[in-house]
Structures are given as structure tokens and as C-alpha cells.
Design a protein around this motif. Structure first.
Motif, PDB file in Angstrom:
ATOM      1  N   GLU A 261     -58.118-108.561   4.354  1.00 12.99           N
ATOM      2  CA  GLU A 261     -57.590-109.263   3.184  1.00 12.99           C
ATOM      3  C   GLU A 261     -57.816-108.412   1.938  1.00 12.99           C
ATOM      4  O   GLU A 261     -58.918-107.905   1.710  1.00 12.99           O
ATOM      5  CB  GLU A 261     -58.264-110.622   3.031  1.00 12.99           C
TER       6      GLU A 261
ATOM      7  N   THR B 148     -52.568-109.738   3.220  1.00 10.71           N
ATOM      8  CA  THR B 148     -53.055-109.148   4.460  1.00 10.71           C
ATOM      9  C   THR B 148     -52.498-107.741   4.538  1.00 10.71           C
ATOM     10  O   THR B 148     -51.294-107.525   4.397  1.00 10.71           O
ATOM     11  CB  THR B 148     -52.595-109.973   5.678  1.00 10.71           C
TER      12      THR B 148
ATOM     13  N   VAL C 282     -53.942-112.969  -2.524  1.00 13.23           N
ATOM     14  CA  VAL C 282     -54.666-112.320  -1.435  1.00 13.23           C
ATOM     15  C   VAL C 282     -53.619-111.922  -0.401  1.00 13.23           C
ATOM     16  O   VAL C 282     -52.861-112.760   0.081  1.00 13.23           O
ATOM     17  CB  VAL C 282     -55.730-113.245  -0.799  1.00 13.23           C
TER      18      VAL C 282
ATOM     19  N   GLU D 157     -56.423-105.292  10.444  1.00 11.08           N
ATOM     20  CA  GLU D 157     -55.995-106.071   9.284  1.00 11.08           C
ATOM     21  C   GLU D 157     -57.198-106.517   8.471  1.00 11.08           C
ATOM     22  O   GLU D 157     -58.277-106.756   9.021  1.00 11.08           O
ATOM     23  CB  GLU D 157     -55.190-107.284   9.726  1.00 11.08           C
TER      24      GLU D 157
END
Length: 111
Positions: free
Chosen positions: A46, A12, A10, A44
Motif C-alpha cells: 500500500e 496498491t 492509498v 504488492e
């Protein structure tokens, strides 16, 4: 592992022009993934990579073998087995036949 930093499945990322919606398939830089949340342009969010995802749209006229390499056709916004200049995004999980519009893909967590 002296240089280990953290898991990388994952990432950012910063939402591009137009933003992103949760569940959207997207290329950010050299990474392909699934937006975990919605985010406005410049925010931002994920980006899920490296897992197995289903219901990824594919070119429905293609047959894929199980574990075949899969690429992202940005023009069509669909997965394809055609390499050309498309970004490799992972491997097919299960065979996918002509006429099916969705696929299951194990995404690459590193490119």
C-alpha cells in the motif's frame, strides 16, 4: 456520482527492484507516496498518498514558504522547491528554513 469508484489516497502498487520498507518515500510510476508496509520486489504494498506527512527529507539549503509547491529530487532522494524535471509531490505545510533537513508536506493524491 455515477462514475465514482473508490477513495484514492492509498494505492496498491508493486514493489520495484530491491523492494520497499515501511515508511520509505518512493516514486512508483507517476505516483509519489509513503510505503505503508515493507514488501519484497514484485510484491504488492500500500502506497499512502494525499495525506499530510512529516519528516520527509528535504534539500537543507532551501527556504520554503507555507503552501509552496514541492517536488521530488530522485537523484538526492529529497524534496525540493526546484521544478525542473522533478515530479511534483505536493505542497509545503508551514515555512521551512535553510538548515532544516526534514519537511512536512501535503502529498498530491493525483498527478
Amino acid at each position: 456520482m455515477k462514475n465514482y469508484y473508490k477513495k484514492g489516497d492509498v494505492l496498491t502498487a508493486t514493489a520495484p527492484a530491491g523492494g520497499v520498507k515501511s515508511g520509505q518515500f518512493i516514486v512508483v510510476g507517476g505516483a509519489f507516496g509513503i510505503a505503508a508496509i515493507s514488501a519484497a520486489e514484485g510484491e504488492e504494498f500500500e502506497l499512502g498518498t494525499g495525506h499530510i506527512f512529516k519528516n520527509i527529507p528535504k534539500i537543507d539549503t532551501e527556504d520554503w514558504d507555507d503552501l509552496a509547491p514541492v517536488y521530488w529530487n530522485a537523484t538526492e532522494s529529497k524534496a525540493t522547491k526546484v521544478k525542473s524535471s522533478n515530479l511534483k509531490i505536493g505542497i509545503a505545510i508551514g515555512a521551512h528554513t535553510n538548515g532544516t533537513g526534514d519537511s512536512t508536506i501535503r502529498l498530491n493524491s493525483s498527478f
